[in-house]
Design a protein around this motif. Structure first.
Motif, mmCIF file in Angstrom:
data_model
loop_
_atom_site.group_PDB
_atom_site.id
_atom_site.type_symbol
_atom_site.label_atom_id
_atom_site.label_comp_id
_atom_site.label_asym_id
_atom_site.label_seq_id
_atom_site.Cartn_x
_atom_site.Cartn_y
_atom_site.Cartn_z
ATOM 1 N N PHE A 86 -2.957 -2.310 6.443
ATOM 2 C CA PHE A 86 -3.502 -3.215 5.433
ATOM 3 C C PHE A 86 -2.462 -4.287 5.164
ATOM 4 C CE2 PHE A 86 -5.193 -4.227 1.082
ATOM 5 C CZ PHE A 86 -6.511 -4.457 1.447
ATOM 6 N N HIS A 87 -2.902 -5.514 4.926
ATOM 7 C CA HIS A 87 -1.962 -6.615 4.733
ATOM 8 C C HIS A 87 -1.395 -6.676 3.323
ATOM 9 C CE1 HIS A 87 -0.836 -10.776 3.666
ATOM 10 N NE2 HIS A 87 -0.314 -10.792 4.880
ATOM 11 N N ASP A 88 -2.254 -6.658 2.319
ATOM 12 C CA ASP A 88 -1.817 -6.896 0.948
ATOM 13 C C ASP A 88 -1.131 -5.671 0.354
ATOM 14 O OD1 ASP A 88 -3.224 -9.173 1.483
ATOM 15 O OD2 ASP A 88 -4.577 -9.011 -0.235
ATOM 16 N N ALA A 89 -0.274 -5.916 -0.627
ATOM 17 C CA ALA A 89 0.360 -4.808 -1.341
ATOM 18 C C ALA A 89 -0.620 -4.121 -2.280
ATOM 19 C CB ALA A 89 1.567 -5.317 -2.129
ATOM 20 N N THR A 90 -1.658 -4.854 -2.704
ATOM 21 C CA THR A 90 -2.665 -4.295 -3.601
ATOM 22 C C THR A 90 -4.036 -4.321 -2.936
ATOM 23 O OG1 THR A 90 -3.326 -6.369 -4.672
ATOM 24 C CG2 THR A 90 -1.349 -5.264 -5.528
ATOM 25 N N LEU A 91 -4.936 -3.546 -3.497
ATOM 26 C CA LEU A 91 -6.302 -3.466 -2.975
ATOM 27 C C LEU A 91 -7.207 -4.554 -3.544
ATOM 28 C CD1 LEU A 91 -6.783 0.401 -3.328
ATOM 29 C CD2 LEU A 91 -6.261 -0.861 -1.227
ATOM 30 N N ASP A 92 -6.728 -5.283 -4.531
ATOM 31 C CA ASP A 92 -7.584 -6.127 -5.361
ATOM 32 C C ASP A 92 -8.312 -7.230 -4.595
ATOM 33 O OD1 ASP A 92 -5.370 -4.846 -6.778
ATOM 34 O OD2 ASP A 92 -6.137 -5.827 -8.573
ATOM 35 N N ARG A 93 -7.639 -7.942 -3.704
ATOM 36 C CA ARG A 93 -8.219 -9.142 -3.093
ATOM 37 C C ARG A 93 -9.319 -8.828 -2.093
ATOM 38 N NH1 ARG A 93 -7.243 -12.486 1.538
ATOM 39 N NH2 ARG A 93 -5.651 -11.032 2.277
ATOM 40 N N LEU A 94 -9.141 -7.787 -1.306
ATOM 41 C CA LEU A 94 -10.016 -7.576 -0.153
ATOM 42 C C LEU A 94 -10.974 -6.400 -0.289
ATOM 43 C CD1 LEU A 94 -7.441 -8.216 2.714
ATOM 44 C CD2 LEU A 94 -9.411 -9.631 2.132
ATOM 45 N N THR A 95 -10.770 -5.553 -1.285
ATOM 46 C CA THR A 95 -11.608 -4.359 -1.371
ATOM 47 C C THR A 95 -12.338 -4.282 -2.706
ATOM 48 O OG1 THR A 95 -10.130 -2.727 -2.421
ATOM 49 C CG2 THR A 95 -9.728 -3.236 -0.106
ATOM 50 N N ASP A 96 -13.161 -3.267 -2.824
ATOM 51 C CA ASP A 96 -13.891 -3.029 -4.072
ATOM 52 C C ASP A 96 -13.109 -2.134 -5.024
ATOM 53 O OD1 ASP A 96 -14.006 -0.671 -2.677
ATOM 54 O OD2 ASP A 96 -16.196 -0.626 -2.507
ATOM 55 N N ALA A 97 -11.819 -1.943 -4.740
ATOM 56 C CA ALA A 97 -10.951 -1.140 -5.602
ATOM 57 C C ALA A 97 -9.781 -1.998 -6.077
ATOM 58 C CB ALA A 97 -10.441 0.088 -4.843
ATOM 59 N N ALA A 98 -8.880 -1.389 -6.835
ATOM 60 C CA ALA A 98 -7.735 -2.120 -7.373
ATOM 61 C C ALA A 98 -6.522 -1.211 -7.415
ATOM 62 C CB ALA A 98 -8.056 -2.659 -8.774
ATOM 63 N N GLY A 99 -5.348 -1.836 -7.505
ATOM 64 C CA GLY A 99 -4.106 -1.081 -7.631
ATOM 65 C C GLY A 99 -3.172 -1.287 -6.457
ATOM 66 N N ARG A 100 -1.894 -0.988 -6.695
ATOM 67 C CA ARG A 100 -0.882 -1.072 -5.647
ATOM 68 C C ARG A 100 -1.001 0.126 -4.708
ATOM 69 N NH1 ARG A 100 3.936 -4.070 -6.405
ATOM 70 N NH2 ARG A 100 3.952 -5.305 -8.323
ATOM 71 N N ILE A 101 -0.981 -0.128 -3.432
ATOM 72 C CA ILE A 101 -1.080 0.960 -2.466
ATOM 73 C C ILE A 101 0.067 1.948 -2.652
ATOM 74 C CG2 ILE A 101 -0.936 1.514 0.008
ATOM 75 C CD1 ILE A 101 -2.502 -1.042 0.545
ATOM 76 N N ARG A 102 1.263 1.459 -2.919
ATOM 77 C CA ARG A 102 2.421 2.341 -3.049
ATOM 78 C C ARG A 102 2.317 3.265 -4.252
ATOM 79 N NH1 ARG A 102 7.150 -1.886 -5.049
ATOM 80 N NH2 ARG A 102 6.537 -1.939 -7.262
ATOM 81 N N ASP A 103 1.454 2.916 -5.212
ATOM 82 C CA ASP A 103 1.307 3.731 -6.428
ATOM 83 C C ASP A 103 0.146 4.711 -6.346
ATOM 84 O OD1 ASP A 103 3.425 2.334 -7.579
ATOM 85 O OD2 ASP A 103 2.098 0.851 -8.509
ATOM 86 N N LEU A 104 -0.635 4.634 -5.269
ATOM 87 C CA LEU A 104 -1.848 5.435 -5.171
ATOM 88 C C LEU A 104 -1.739 6.470 -4.065
ATOM 89 C CD1 LEU A 104 -4.440 2.513 -5.365
ATOM 90 C CD2 LEU A 104 -3.791 4.063 -7.223
ATOM 91 N N PRO A 105 -2.309 7.663 -4.258
ATOM 92 C CA PRO A 105 -2.357 8.626 -3.166
ATOM 93 C C PRO A 105 -3.392 8.202 -2.135
ATOM 94 C CG PRO A 105 -3.597 9.461 -5.028
ATOM 95 C CD PRO A 105 -2.948 8.183 -5.493
ATOM 96 N N TRP A 106 -3.247 8.725 -0.928
ATOM 97 C CA TRP A 106 -4.191 8.382 0.127
ATOM 98 C C TRP A 106 -5.621 8.740 -0.259
ATOM 99 C CZ3 TRP A 106 -5.990 5.572 3.635
ATOM 100 C CH2 TRP A 106 -6.946 6.030 4.557
#
Length: 256
Positions: free
Chosen positions: A62-82
């Protein structure tokens, strides 16, 4: 010709190399298995992608550090479990893939991987080692320190490109200005220009080629510019517009 670098198996393709940038970002479902399947169906064998690590250490393409721009979810990938990242959908429909799954699904593909965060580096090197994918992956990053660390940890079996500072050093040296350039990289991956200053010109290509470095240019979507870069000696072009690049290569008889 003076060759400072030995050819790496990753570059075992007749140049110029067509790269599917994020699998073909123009389609709106970038860095998804569906995007890479489409690229493979068009005949692409070199894919560009990006990686982040989740909170529990899973390596996501995934390119972005967060899910906000490209997906229907939100949050930093590094802060979320798989388990949470896996529920997100790019464009509302396509899941984010694990890079391990992409390596397995496309065994004939070669990957240019932009390590977007420090936390992703060790998981990536561990995955390459586990999959014995040394010939299939080139590690890059905007951070020269990060990609240099990858090279130190893995040694010459790992193909690496240069970060921003490394490309700057190459550009200065191509202009006859003394500058430090890390040894051991197999290619330079550069924009056409940066901050209004041309990077990918004939002098840069000539200097890099004389030292055994391939030059791959990103991200090029205009067919006239693609042709101009090929005329200058580009060894690879990364594009979002897969059909356009393929058409340019076919017209020149270099689509392999």
């Amino acid at each position: 010709m003076n060759r400072e670098h030995q050819p790496h198996p990753y570059l075992g393709h007749r140049t110029p190399i067509p790269f599917a940038h994020r699998g073909g970002a123009a389609g709106g479902i970038e860095n998804t298995a569906a995007a890479f399947r489409r690229a493979a169906g068009l005949g692409y064998r070199y894919f560009e992608t990006d990686v982040h690590a989740t909170a529990d250490g899973r390596l996501v393409a995934f390119h972005d550090a967060t899910l906000d721009r490209l997906t229907d979810a939100a949050g930093r990938i590094r802060d979320l479990p798989w388990s949470e990242v896996a529920e997100a959908r790019v464009g509302g429909r396509e899941p984010l893939p694990l890079f391990a799954d992409l390596l397995a699904e496309f065994p004939a593909a070669r990957w240019n991987v932009d390590v977007k965060a420090e936390a992703a580096l060790l998981p990536l090197l561990g995955l390459i080692r586990e999959a014995d994918a040394w010939d299939r992956v080139c590690v890059g990053s905007f951070s020269e320190a990060r990609v240099a660390r990858a090279a130190r940890l893995a040694g010459p079996r790992l193909a690496t490109s240069y970060g921003v500072r490394g490309v700057l050093g190459l550009r200065l040296r191509s202009l006859g200005v003394p500058a430090f350039v890390r040894a051991g990289a197999v290619c330079a991956q550069v924009p056409v220009e940066h901050a209004g200053v041309r990077v990918a010109d004939r002098r840069f290509f000539t200097w890099a080629h004389a030292r055994g470095l391939q030059v791959h240019v990103w991200t090029v979507n205009d067919p006239d510019l693609m042709g101009a870069l090929l005329d200058l000696g580009a060894d690879g072009i990364m594009t979002d517009h897969l059909e356009t690049l393929r058409s340019v290569f076919e017209a020149r008889g270099v689509w392999h």
